[in-house]
Design an enzyme around this catalytic site. Sequence first.
Site, PDB file in Angstrom:
ATOM      1  N   TYR A 170       0.698  -0.958  -0.105  1.00  0.00           N
ATOM      2  CA  TYR A 170       0.091   0.119   0.233  1.00  0.00           C
ATOM      3  C   TYR A 170       0.862   0.870   0.057  1.00  0.00           C
ATOM      4  CZ  TYR A 170      -3.370   3.177   1.175  1.00  0.00           C
ATOM      5  OH  TYR A 170      -4.572   4.892   1.525  1.00  0.00           O
ATOM      6  N   GLU A 209      -3.408   7.037  -4.510  1.00  0.00           N
ATOM      7  CA  GLU A 209      -3.504   6.477  -4.013  1.00  0.00           C
ATOM      8  C   GLU A 209      -2.853   4.908  -4.708  1.00  0.00           C
ATOM      9  OE1 GLU A 209      -6.088   4.709  -0.476  1.00  0.00           O
ATOM     10  OE2 GLU A 209      -6.677   3.609  -2.457  1.00  0.00           O
TER      11      GLU A 209
END
Length: 379
Positions: A101, A189
């Site tokens: 992530y 992201e």
Amino acid sequence: MKLHEYQSKTIFSKYGIPIPKGRVAATAQEAKQIADELGGRVVVKAQVLVGGRGKAGGVKLAKDSAEAEQLATQILGMEIKGLPVRKVLVDEASAIDQEIYFAITDDRSAKKPVIIASAAGGVDIEEVAAKNPEKIVKMHIDPLLGMREYIARDVAAAIDLPREYWRDFTKVAMALYEVYKATDATLAEINPLVITKDKKLVALDGKMMIDDNALFRQPELNEMRDTDEDAPSEIEARKYGLSFIKLDGNIGCMVNGAGLAMTSMDVIKLFGGEPANFLDVGGGASSEKVAAAMRIILTDPSVKAILFNIFGGITRCDEVARGILVAMDEVKPKVPMVVRLVGTNAEEGRRLLENANMITAETLADAAKKSVEAAKKGK
Ligand code: GDP
Ligand code: MN
């Protein structure tokens, strides 16, 4: 404003972040054709502006183009969290070793961008954040210095990224910060940023949010807006440059100034009511703008009363009054309307509204109380 995955990844790619080969399709036939071009093994991905598509069945792997077509048919017929899937992204399938992530977002309390990273990326990142917060690394970026290689390396070390990937990871980090900065993003992201079996770092998913207040200088991004998830009233309001947010109450609010609008909503609640919207008509609002705002408020069937709270500074009360009259002429409202006008040309404004059958109030408290009472009667 949110961007779709395919839009975010196109931007990532322009800044040098590796993404899988692929294209977006609106029909299953197109999806099949793209899969053929990519050699058959693809992933078919619903393009909707919500997270958790994978878990909802909106991300599926296909072994050949016939299966891609089948999956596309299925996914294009889906609704995910209430949003219809109108497009699918067909990407070359990747063989994954690890899912990371990696995101950059605004940390408002620190007044700085912050990097959020984890070695445990993928579809369960929310669970990781809730149960194993120690697996999530956060590092601030000094906005005057920007992303630096040593910061990226610190992050790489903190998530135990094998050293052989540090160089590529640093490139991705630097590029993602450029994306974040150049697009006025509030979030950029990558989840997952994968290490593939053939040892490459690839952004498999992308999500971006752009600051609405910066869209005036981001015309290309503004063009990408997908209004699927917006309330129709909000779309209409945007056309007129009104700051409008639909809420669940029954008292429509027309106020000039964001602070005054928030205060009006608070005072309505203080007297036991619930606002139907946030609306700031802005400083110096024209009668056309006021009329548009009123039409928007009145199209909400749950609105049982309207509160006008106008503090005339740059905004002239007579201009607002004219807007109210224009709108009343057009929409013939049946709900009671409470008006508080003070400031520039208030007298003239009140005189214009004298015959308009409105409830007048001297203070905001008085106006809020009266509109709460009126809304109760209107039920
Ligand atoms: P999200 O659920 O909306 O975040 O959608 P993602 O694009 O992140 O996809 C969800 C998950 O599907 C990823 O975390 C991967 O585990 C898996 N996935 C996506 N693309 C591929 C791919 O090309 N190959 C493989 N093996 N898995 C994939
Ligand atoms: Mn994802």
